[in-house]
Scaffold this motif. Structure first.
Motif, PDB file in Angstrom:
ATOM      1  N   ALA A 241      -2.133 -14.416   6.142  1.00  0.00           N
ATOM      2  CA  ALA A 241      -1.951 -13.342   5.168  1.00  0.00           C
ATOM      3  C   ALA A 241      -0.960 -13.768   4.093  1.00  0.00           C
ATOM      4  O   ALA A 241       0.035 -14.444   4.388  1.00  0.00           O
ATOM      5  N   PRO A 242      -1.204 -13.434   2.833  1.00  0.00           N
ATOM      6  CA  PRO A 242      -0.253 -13.782   1.763  1.00  0.00           C
ATOM      7  C   PRO A 242       1.126 -13.185   2.052  1.00  0.00           C
ATOM      8  O   PRO A 242       1.231 -12.037   2.513  1.00  0.00           O
ATOM      9  N   GLN A 243       2.165 -13.941   1.778  1.00  0.00           N
ATOM     10  CA  GLN A 243       3.534 -13.508   2.024  1.00  0.00           C
ATOM     11  C   GLN A 243       4.259 -13.240   0.705  1.00  0.00           C
ATOM     12  O   GLN A 243       3.866 -13.719  -0.351  1.00  0.00           O
ATOM     13  N   ASN A 244       5.351 -12.445   0.836  1.00  0.00           N
ATOM     14  CA  ASN A 244       6.218 -12.123  -0.311  1.00  0.00           C
ATOM     15  C   ASN A 244       5.425 -11.515  -1.470  1.00  0.00           C
ATOM     16  O   ASN A 244       5.507 -11.955  -2.613  1.00  0.00           O
ATOM     17  N   VAL A 245       4.643 -10.486  -1.145  1.00  0.00           N
ATOM     18  CA  VAL A 245       3.881  -9.789  -2.180  1.00  0.00           C
ATOM     19  C   VAL A 245       4.829  -8.846  -2.932  1.00  0.00           C
ATOM     20  O   VAL A 245       5.482  -7.991  -2.321  1.00  0.00           O
ATOM     21  N   ILE A 246       4.934  -9.010  -4.218  1.00  0.00           N
ATOM     22  CA  ILE A 246       5.805  -8.173  -5.041  1.00  0.00           C
ATOM     23  C   ILE A 246       5.022  -7.677  -6.241  1.00  0.00           C
ATOM     24  O   ILE A 246       3.989  -8.244  -6.620  1.00  0.00           O
ATOM     25  N   PHE A 247       5.515  -6.562  -6.835  1.00  0.00           N
ATOM     26  CA  PHE A 247       4.882  -6.092  -8.058  1.00  0.00           C
ATOM     27  C   PHE A 247       5.957  -5.762  -9.084  1.00  0.00           C
ATOM     28  O   PHE A 247       7.087  -5.390  -8.742  1.00  0.00           O
ATOM     29  N   THR A 248       5.609  -5.938 -10.328  1.00  0.00           N
ATOM     30  CA  THR A 248       6.461  -5.549 -11.445  1.00  0.00           C
ATOM     31  C   THR A 248       5.680  -4.585 -12.313  1.00  0.00           C
ATOM     32  O   THR A 248       4.455  -4.629 -12.377  1.00  0.00           O
ATOM     33  N   ASN A 250       4.759  -0.563 -13.198  1.00  0.00           N
ATOM     34  CA  ASN A 250       4.715   0.745 -12.554  1.00  0.00           C
ATOM     35  C   ASN A 250       3.335   0.973 -11.985  1.00  0.00           C
ATOM     36  O   ASN A 250       2.461   0.104 -12.054  1.00  0.00           O
ATOM     37  N   THR A 251       3.139   2.171 -11.408  1.00  0.00           N
ATOM     38  CA  THR A 251       1.877   2.431 -10.728  1.00  0.00           C
ATOM     39  C   THR A 251       0.704   2.534 -11.688  1.00  0.00           C
ATOM     40  O   THR A 251      -0.447   2.389 -11.279  1.00  0.00           O
ATOM     41  N   GLU A 252       0.984   2.831 -12.982  1.00  0.00           N
ATOM     42  CA  GLU A 252      -0.094   2.871 -13.961  1.00  0.00           C
ATOM     43  C   GLU A 252      -0.588   1.481 -14.323  1.00  0.00           C
ATOM     44  O   GLU A 252      -1.783   1.244 -14.500  1.00  0.00           O
ATOM     45  N   SER A 309      -8.309 -13.285   5.837  1.00  0.00           N
ATOM     46  CA  SER A 309      -7.059 -13.208   6.578  1.00  0.00           C
ATOM     47  C   SER A 309      -6.755 -11.780   7.019  1.00  0.00           C
ATOM     48  O   SER A 309      -7.388 -10.812   6.568  1.00  0.00           O
ATOM     49  N   ILE A 310      -5.762 -11.643   7.889  1.00  0.00           N
ATOM     50  CA  ILE A 310      -5.186 -10.331   8.170  1.00  0.00           C
ATOM     51  C   ILE A 310      -4.557  -9.821   6.876  1.00  0.00           C
ATOM     52  O   ILE A 310      -4.004 -10.587   6.082  1.00  0.00           O
ATOM     53  N   ALA A 311      -4.623  -8.533   6.634  1.00  0.00           N
ATOM     54  CA  ALA A 311      -4.118  -7.980   5.383  1.00  0.00           C
ATOM     55  C   ALA A 311      -2.592  -7.973   5.347  1.00  0.00           C
ATOM     56  O   ALA A 311      -1.929  -7.710   6.355  1.00  0.00           O
ATOM     57  N   SER A 312      -2.052  -8.293   4.175  1.00  0.00           N
ATOM     58  CA  SER A 312      -0.618  -8.176   3.940  1.00  0.00           C
ATOM     59  C   SER A 312      -0.360  -6.795   3.345  1.00  0.00           C
ATOM     60  O   SER A 312      -0.905  -6.437   2.299  1.00  0.00           O
ATOM     61  N   THR A 313       0.466  -5.988   4.029  1.00  0.00           N
ATOM     62  CA  THR A 313       0.699  -4.599   3.612  1.00  0.00           C
ATOM     63  C   THR A 313       2.103  -4.359   3.085  1.00  0.00           C
ATOM     64  O   THR A 313       2.383  -3.285   2.561  1.00  0.00           O
ATOM     65  N   ASP A 314       3.000  -5.327   3.243  1.00  0.00           N
ATOM     66  CA  ASP A 314       4.394  -5.149   2.815  1.00  0.00           C
ATOM     67  C   ASP A 314       4.522  -5.579   1.358  1.00  0.00           C
ATOM     68  O   ASP A 314       4.649  -6.764   1.058  1.00  0.00           O
ATOM     69  N   ILE A 315       4.457  -4.623   0.462  1.00  0.00           N
ATOM     70  CA  ILE A 315       4.517  -4.896  -0.973  1.00  0.00           C
ATOM     71  C   ILE A 315       5.810  -4.314  -1.532  1.00  0.00           C
ATOM     72  O   ILE A 315       6.066  -3.109  -1.395  1.00  0.00           O
ATOM     73  N   THR A 316       6.627  -5.157  -2.118  1.00  0.00           N
ATOM     74  CA  THR A 316       7.918  -4.715  -2.648  1.00  0.00           C
ATOM     75  C   THR A 316       7.865  -4.623  -4.160  1.00  0.00           C
ATOM     76  O   THR A 316       7.073  -5.298  -4.818  1.00  0.00           O
ATOM     77  N   GLY A 317       8.729  -3.767  -4.699  1.00  0.00           N
ATOM     78  CA  GLY A 317       8.786  -3.560  -6.145  1.00  0.00           C
ATOM     79  C   GLY A 317       9.999  -2.762  -6.513  1.00  0.00           C
ATOM     80  O   GLY A 317      11.010  -2.773  -5.795  1.00  0.00           O
ATOM     81  N   PRO A 318       9.942  -2.025  -7.612  1.00  0.00           N
ATOM     82  CA  PRO A 318      11.076  -1.193  -8.031  1.00  0.00           C
ATOM     83  C   PRO A 318      11.493  -0.225  -6.942  1.00  0.00           C
ATOM     84  O   PRO A 318      10.666   0.311  -6.200  1.00  0.00           O
ATOM     85  N   ASN A 320      12.593   2.827  -6.828  1.00  0.00           N
ATOM     86  CA  ASN A 320      12.120   4.208  -6.840  1.00  0.00           C
ATOM     87  C   ASN A 320      10.656   4.334  -6.462  1.00  0.00           C
ATOM     88  O   ASN A 320      10.109   5.426  -6.477  1.00  0.00           O
ATOM     89  N   ARG A 321      10.000   3.223  -6.121  1.00  0.00           N
ATOM     90  CA  ARG A 321       8.608   3.284  -5.695  1.00  0.00           C
ATOM     91  C   ARG A 321       8.452   2.938  -4.222  1.00  0.00           C
ATOM     92  O   ARG A 321       7.340   2.796  -3.738  1.00  0.00           O
ATOM     93  N   ARG A 322       9.541   2.817  -3.430  1.00  0.00           N
ATOM     94  CA  ARG A 322       9.453   2.185  -2.121  1.00  0.00           C
ATOM     95  C   ARG A 322       9.048   3.121  -0.992  1.00  0.00           C
ATOM     96  O   ARG A 322       8.494   2.707  -0.006  1.00  0.00           O
ATOM     97  N   ARG A 323       9.357   4.444  -1.062  1.00  0.00           N
ATOM     98  CA  ARG A 323       9.238   5.290   0.117  1.00  0.00           C
ATOM     99  C   ARG A 323       8.072   6.253   0.080  1.00  0.00           C
ATOM    100  O   ARG A 323       8.040   7.221   0.801  1.00  0.00           O
ATOM    101  N   ARG A 324       7.135   5.988  -0.763  1.00  0.00           N
ATOM    102  CA  ARG A 324       6.049   6.938  -0.891  1.00  0.00           C
ATOM    103  C   ARG A 324       5.228   7.045   0.389  1.00  0.00           C
ATOM    104  O   ARG A 324       4.785   8.124   0.751  1.00  0.00           O
ATOM    105  N   ARG A 325       5.034   5.923   1.063  1.00  0.00           N
ATOM    106  CA  ARG A 325       4.261   5.969   2.307  1.00  0.00           C
ATOM    107  C   ARG A 325       4.976   6.833   3.338  1.00  0.00           C
ATOM    108  O   ARG A 325       4.362   7.655   4.011  1.00  0.00           O
ATOM    109  N   ASP A 326       6.289   6.683   3.481  1.00  0.00           N
ATOM    110  CA  ASP A 326       7.022   7.483   4.440  1.00  0.00           C
ATOM    111  C   ASP A 326       6.939   8.960   4.095  1.00  0.00           C
ATOM    112  O   ASP A 326       6.787   9.814   4.963  1.00  0.00           O
ATOM    113  N   LEU A 327       7.023   9.290   2.797  1.00  0.00           N
ATOM    114  CA  LEU A 327       6.940  10.675   2.367  1.00  0.00           C
ATOM    115  C   LEU A 327       5.582  11.264   2.716  1.00  0.00           C
ATOM    116  O   LEU A 327       5.477  12.367   3.245  1.00  0.00           O
ATOM    117  N   ARG A 328       4.533  10.516   2.452  1.00  0.00           N
ATOM    118  CA  ARG A 328       3.197  11.019   2.749  1.00  0.00           C
ATOM    119  C   ARG A 328       3.010  11.196   4.243  1.00  0.00           C
ATOM    120  O   ARG A 328       2.411  12.170   4.699  1.00  0.00           O
TER     121      ARG A 328
END
Length: 429
Positions: A241-248, A250-252, A309-318, A320-328
């Protein structure tokens, strides 16, 4: 009176009152000088001199090279002094012997039976007399190495397995041993060697690490011996699975990037918020531009010809975008009162000493727990497995043994009761 002197200095005497005499215990392969004297009461005749050669020595240095492809054996040995012809013999444990002959210190015996043990020996001849046979050399007509090796990668749960098969060898009572030598992450300093056990079937399954280059060889054996390794099958496994997946961004509009996965030829990004994953992009590069994405419900996979591969689900970024999964998750499970339901339609199938299990997905369940217990054996601890999918394969169980399988569903808030046990009996190993 006779005196024989060999070329090696050996001397033998014989006395007779008639016109013949026996010279015993001569050395083999020697040229003897023979002196014959007639003797009266008071005088002796002049000596009559002649030469003769003793029987050739039994050949030494016998070696045997058996060809399983042609069912033949090439015999070779050291030449015997005075020999003009040789006779080779292959004597099976049961059955008629096989022969070869010729003037040179080698010959080929045809018609060996695969799986048979033979005592090989050879004798020398001077054209008149034969030597004794050489000391026997026992060799088996071992089976040939398997051919037509094939490998197919298959994903089972969160692991990848290599399904290996080959052409059966035409020989009685053959068993096979598969061996894999691999380089983890294609690193020569990170080697892995693993082998199967001897089995009569012409296939085997190995759990395989991701991003590994490997060589597969197979040997065959029976009571006559073990074959040489087969020609190697060379391949690579499914990428990690790809490692160190990051985004720059916003969600748009965001740019995702990740580290390279060894042996990957393509990468894909999916939105997994719905029942069916939606592909957001596909690229051979280490980055991708996506629009309207949710990092909590986005996965990245690496792909090559062997699979995904097995999916990489740990995606990091800004931040203020980190806890949406926990909130949902909190919002979803905040409305649950009784927890997830007991899984239904637990289906268990036997494949030798393996069990293939499937069941219906449970709403709001994030994980399932399997209990696999050996019936009427309290000394054997149960096998407990936690899986995220709606299927699982359990391997290396005991043959002809009855097991009870139970299942429950879980989420971060609560868990269900276990299902009614399914009783199943394994087959042969």
């Amino acid at each position: 009176m006779l005196t024989a002197i060999g070329s090696d200095g050996h001397v033998v005497n014989c006395t007779s009152s008639v016109n013949n005499c026996t010279l015993a215990n001569l050395h083999c392969g020697q040229t003897y000088t023979l002196n014959i004297i007639a003797k009266g009461d008071n005088c002796s005749s002049p000596a009559h001199t002649s030469t003769f050669r003793s029987v050739p020595c039994a050949p030494t240095g016998l070696s045997v090279d058996i060809s399983c492809e042609t069912n033949s054996a090439v015999l070779s040995w050291d030449a015997s002094e005075g020999a003009v012809e040789y006779f080779g013999c292959a004597q099976p444990v049961n059955g008629e012997p096989l022969y070869c002959d010729g003037p040179n210190p080698h010959c080929t015996i045809e018609g060996l039976e695969c799986g048979e043990m033979y005592n090989f020996s050879v004798e020398a001849s001077d054209g008149v007399c034969n030597s004794s046979f050489s000391s026997p050399l026992q060799e088996g007509a071992a089976p040939c190495a398997p051919t037509d090796l094939t490998v197919r990668m298959q994903r089972i749960g969160q692991a990848h397995w290599a399904m290996m098969s080959w052409e059966k060898v035409d020989c009685p009572d053959v068993e096979y041993l598969a061996e894999i030598t691999g380089r983890l992450q294609d690193d020569p300093q990170a080697m892995m060697v693993v082998s199967s056990y001897w089995l009569p079937r012409a296939y085997f399954e190995f759990p395989m690490p991701c991003s590994m280059a490997y060589n597969l060889t197979v040997r065959s054996k029976n009571s006559a011996g073990v074959s040489e390794p087969s020609s190697p099958f060379t391949g690579v496994t499914v990428p990690c699975a790809p490692q160190n997946v990051i985004f720059t961004g916003n969600t748009e509009s965001a740019r995702l990037s990740w580290d390279s996965s060894v042996f990957a030829t393509e990468y894909k990004v999916f939105d997994v918020s719905g029942a069916v994953p939606v592909e957001l992009c596909s690229t051979p590069e280490l980055f991708c531009q996506v629009n309207n994405f949710d990092p909590s419900y986005t996965t990245v996979v690496a792909i090559n010809d062997e699979g995904v591969s097995i999916a990489s689900t740990d995606i990091t970024g800004p931040v203020n975008r980190r806890r949406r999964r926990d909130l949902r998750t909190t919002q979803v499970y905040g409305h649950l009162h009784n927890g997830p339901e007991i899984p239904e339609k637990l289906n268990v199938k036997v494949s030798g000493v393996s069990l293939d299990m499937t069941w219906s997905k449970v709403k709001d369940a994030t994980e399932y727990t399997l209990i696999i217990e050996e019936e009427q054996n309290e000394q054997e601890p149960p096998r407990v497995r936690s899986v995220e999918e709606d299927f699982h394969t359990e391997t290396d169980l005991k043959p002809w043994t009855t097991y009870n399988v139970r299942l429950r569903s879980k989420n971060p808030i609560s868990q269900s009761d276990y299902s009614s046990p399914v009783r199943i009996t394994t087959g042969s190993s």
